[in-house]
Design a protein around this motif. Sequence first.
Motif, PDB file in Angstrom:
ATOM      1  N   HIS A   1      21.935   6.307  28.153  1.00 21.66           N
ATOM      2  CA  HIS A   1      21.213   6.792  27.066  1.00 21.66           C
ATOM      3  C   HIS A   1      19.784   6.722  27.482  1.00 21.66           C
ATOM      4  O   HIS A   1      19.078   5.732  27.879  1.00 21.66           O
ATOM      5  N   PRO A   2      18.969   7.891  27.465  1.00 24.19           N
ATOM      6  CA  PRO A   2      17.483   7.609  27.791  1.00 24.19           C
ATOM      7  C   PRO A   2      16.881   7.032  26.749  1.00 24.19           C
ATOM      8  O   PRO A   2      17.061   6.849  25.485  1.00 24.19           O
ATOM      9  N   HIS A   3      15.648   6.271  27.290  1.00 31.51           N
ATOM     10  CA  HIS A   3      14.869   5.694  26.403  1.00 31.51           C
ATOM     11  C   HIS A   3      14.296   6.663  25.209  1.00 31.51           C
ATOM     12  O   HIS A   3      14.136   5.962  24.175  1.00 31.51           O
ATOM     13  N   SER A   4      14.209   7.831  25.465  1.00 28.75           N
ATOM     14  CA  SER A   4      13.679   8.594  24.451  1.00 28.75           C
ATOM     15  C   SER A   4      14.595   9.029  23.112  1.00 28.75           C
ATOM     16  O   SER A   4      14.116   9.359  22.230  1.00 28.75           O
ATOM     17  N   ALA A   5      15.796   8.449  23.414  1.00 28.59           N
ATOM     18  CA  ALA A   5      16.829   8.898  22.278  1.00 28.59           C
ATOM     19  C   ALA A   5      16.472   7.821  21.141  1.00 28.59           C
ATOM     20  O   ALA A   5      16.976   7.990  19.862  1.00 28.59           O
ATOM     21  N   GLY A   6      15.695   6.689  21.332  1.00 28.44           N
ATOM     22  CA  GLY A   6      15.415   5.883  20.210  1.00 28.44           C
ATOM     23  C   GLY A   6      16.461   5.110  19.536  1.00 28.44           C
ATOM     24  O   GLY A   6      16.409   4.786  18.360  1.00 28.44           O
ATOM     25  N   LEU A   7      17.508   4.667  20.259  1.00 31.62           N
ATOM     26  CA  LEU A   7      18.577   4.279  19.847  1.00 31.62           C
ATOM     27  C   LEU A   7      18.091   2.735  19.461  1.00 31.62           C
ATOM     28  O   LEU A   7      17.342   1.992  20.134  1.00 31.62           O
ATOM     29  N   PRO A   8      18.746   1.969  18.411  1.00 32.59           N
ATOM     30  CA  PRO A   8      18.484   0.650  18.040  1.00 32.59           C
ATOM     31  C   PRO A   8      18.865  -0.229  19.194  1.00 32.59           C
ATOM     32  O   PRO A   8      19.610  -0.175  20.117  1.00 32.59           O
ATOM     33  N   LYS A   9      17.853  -0.806  19.614  1.00 32.31           N
ATOM     34  CA  LYS A   9      18.107  -1.971  20.614  1.00 32.31           C
ATOM     35  C   LYS A   9      18.530  -3.580  20.261  1.00 32.31           C
ATOM     36  O   LYS A   9      18.111  -4.156  19.618  1.00 32.31           O
ATOM     37  N   LEU A  10      19.553  -3.800  21.073  1.00 32.84           N
ATOM     38  CA  LEU A  10      19.805  -5.201  21.012  1.00 32.84           C
ATOM     39  C   LEU A  10      20.425  -5.602  22.434  1.00 32.84           C
ATOM     40  O   LEU A  10      20.278  -4.455  23.363  1.00 32.84           O
TER      41      LEU A  10
ATOM     42  N   ILE B   1      16.594  -9.425  26.218  1.00 32.47           N
ATOM     43  CA  ILE B   1      15.653  -9.266  27.663  1.00 32.47           C
ATOM     44  C   ILE B   1      14.782  -7.960  27.302  1.00 32.47           C
ATOM     45  O   ILE B   1      15.245  -7.148  26.674  1.00 32.47           O
ATOM     46  N   PRO B   2      13.638  -7.949  27.874  1.00 31.19           N
ATOM     47  CA  PRO B   2      12.656  -7.089  27.603  1.00 31.19           C
ATOM     48  C   PRO B   2      12.842  -5.441  27.541  1.00 31.19           C
ATOM     49  O   PRO B   2      12.727  -4.536  26.847  1.00 31.19           O
ATOM     50  N   ASP B   3      13.579  -5.290  28.756  1.00 28.52           N
ATOM     51  CA  ASP B   3      13.843  -4.036  29.222  1.00 28.52           C
ATOM     52  C   ASP B   3      14.892  -4.019  30.348  1.00 28.52           C
ATOM     53  O   ASP B   3      14.708  -4.465  31.346  1.00 28.52           O
ATOM     54  N   GLY B   4      15.906  -3.020  30.194  1.00 27.85           N
ATOM     55  CA  GLY B   4      16.883  -2.841  31.238  1.00 27.85           C
ATOM     56  C   GLY B   4      18.342  -3.825  31.237  1.00 27.85           C
ATOM     57  O   GLY B   4      18.946  -4.076  30.158  1.00 27.85           O
ATOM     58  N   ALA B   5      18.434  -4.636  32.284  1.00 28.23           N
ATOM     59  CA  ALA B   5      19.663  -5.524  32.364  1.00 28.23           C
ATOM     60  C   ALA B   5      19.289  -6.448  33.469  1.00 28.23           C
ATOM     61  O   ALA B   5      18.357  -6.508  34.251  1.00 28.23           O
TER      62      ALA B   5
ATOM     63  N   ASP C   1      26.114   1.053  27.870  1.00 25.53           N
ATOM     64  CA  ASP C   1      27.365   1.085  27.214  1.00 25.53           C
ATOM     65  C   ASP C   1      28.095  -0.004  27.979  1.00 25.53           C
ATOM     66  O   ASP C   1      28.135  -0.484  29.123  1.00 25.53           O
ATOM     67  N   PRO C   2      28.664  -0.729  27.086  1.00 26.44           N
ATOM     68  CA  PRO C   2      29.524  -1.853  27.448  1.00 26.44           C
ATOM     69  C   PRO C   2      30.462  -1.517  28.751  1.00 26.44           C
ATOM     70  O   PRO C   2      30.637  -2.391  29.679  1.00 26.44           O
ATOM     71  N   ALA C   3      31.139  -0.600  28.800  1.00 27.65           N
ATOM     72  CA  ALA C   3      31.991   0.082  29.650  1.00 27.65           C
ATOM     73  C   ALA C   3      31.214  -0.043  30.900  1.00 27.65           C
ATOM     74  O   ALA C   3      31.685  -0.315  31.919  1.00 27.65           O
ATOM     75  N   THR C   4      30.149   0.622  31.063  1.00 29.96           N
ATOM     76  CA  THR C   4      29.159   0.510  32.354  1.00 29.96           C
ATOM     77  C   THR C   4      29.066  -0.678  32.863  1.00 29.96           C
ATOM     78  O   THR C   4      29.082  -0.831  34.044  1.00 29.96           O
ATOM     79  N   ILE C   5      28.528  -1.435  31.933  1.00 31.84           N
ATOM     80  CA  ILE C   5      28.424  -3.007  32.598  1.00 31.84           C
ATOM     81  C   ILE C   5      29.704  -3.572  32.938  1.00 31.84           C
ATOM     82  O   ILE C   5      29.698  -4.393  34.028  1.00 31.84           O
ATOM     83  N   ASP C   6      30.850  -3.248  32.136  1.00 34.59           N
ATOM     84  CA  ASP C   6      32.063  -3.896  32.790  1.00 34.59           C
ATOM     85  C   ASP C   6      32.377  -3.256  34.238  1.00 34.59           C
ATOM     86  O   ASP C   6      32.752  -3.948  35.027  1.00 34.59           O
ATOM     87  N   ASP C   7      31.774  -2.109  34.629  1.00 35.91           N
ATOM     88  CA  ASP C   7      32.183  -1.588  35.655  1.00 35.91           C
ATOM     89  C   ASP C   7      31.245  -2.247  36.872  1.00 35.91           C
ATOM     90  O   ASP C   7      31.639  -2.353  37.914  1.00 35.91           O
TER      91      ASP C   7
END
Length: 458
Positions: A230-239, A404-408, A432-438
């Motif tokens: 998801h792009p940063h500009s989407a403005g999704l809630p961050k956790l 964490i401030p930004d990214g992974a 997405d969690p699936a991307t991290i799993d991969d």
Amino acid sequence: MSVSEAPSLTDDIPSDGPDRVPLSFNQEFLRAFDKGDEEGPFGPRYTIVCGWRLTGPLDPAALRQALDDVVARHEALRTEIRRGDDAHQRIAPPGPARLDVRDLSGTAPGDRDLAAEELLNEVEAGPYPMSDLPLLRAVVGRFDERDAVLALMAHHTAVDEWSMRVVMRDLAARYAVRSGHDAELPEVPQYREYVAWERSGVDPQRLGRAQAYWREKLDGARMLGSKTDHPHSAGLPKLTGWRRFTFPADVTSAVQRIGKETRCSPFMVLLAAYVRFLQEKTGTDDVVIPTFSSGRGPARFHETVGSFFNFMPLRADLTGCDDFRDVVTRVRTSCVQAYSHDIPFGQVLQQAPELMLPVMQDDMALVAFQVFRSPFPSERGTAGELEYSVIRRHLLSQPVGGDIPDGAMWHLELDPGGEIIGSMAYNSNLFDPATIDDMVTEFGAALRRLVLPSGEEG
């Protein structure tokens, strides 16, 4: 000796600390990610939680006063950061640390390890405002009279992982004193003393050599980022979610064997595997990735509690590397040079102002890589009649944890039991969690292929 009769560390502490202490370079770096009081590195979820199992008779009153002693001993745990145009630190007088005691007596013995992890996750998921001093808290879950789990939580602007190990050592010593036993601690420089040293312009010649090294090393370099879901500009809630995992003991043994044969630390071998993995994944031979140094400077600050870690770019050119041993050699050289020229990341950027351009794109993010090694050879000990040991096998993933401030960020640690204990922290507004799993699965497969004798390249 009763708790009330035990010697206190607060007797000689001034009623108030310095009103104005400059920010450290690390704290100034964090300001680049400042998103207010509810999010980011100055928000309530930028915390570190570490856990220990306690065996033996536990006196909660003695533990409570030992926590207060640790807060009195280390100024960083009672320091307020004031931002804005006139950003600085203000050290508050000692105050009581919060200790919560939970009754977990209904937990069957075979379920206690899992219950301990669940408690750590619960503590890590909670919000803890940076303005709520002191910045150290503790939760104890009691399974019975001789078995408990201790969770220590502190705000990341006040501590790093190294500091949390120092805090536990000091807590154990003060608990011993508070429960009627003898224990001594070394003298400890305060974090403000480190800031004064850091800002004093120590050894201009060394600084000049370091700046020249980074200017040459990073000439034309661009940080390698990861494409986000998801792009940063989407403005999704961050956790920040935490995906936890292990790599098996045969992989650990192979990493240690290669390290011994190539005169490399396990970090260098694991980093080399990650660099090769990224080369194969992206097709680039010029791999520049972020990691961290301890940032502690002279040895006298190894006993100091504070937020020391320094963001560090590592560049490895894999052109002409025929096998994995060649990659290890290249990465070792890069690591030795980089750590011997360690300066605050802001000063590195002055020498390479275009380094971060790729990860500033709307659909890209940083993925940092680190391998943690404790400052203490053993993380078990005694505190009076109480025995304690660190909980390394924290394997329960969670959708909300320390920020964490930004990214992974990859975080790996070698367990004395043989496995590599790992976690992947990620911003849920980007990945997405699936991307991290991969990512975890793919890197695990690459690591195994690279380091095991049957699958090692070449």
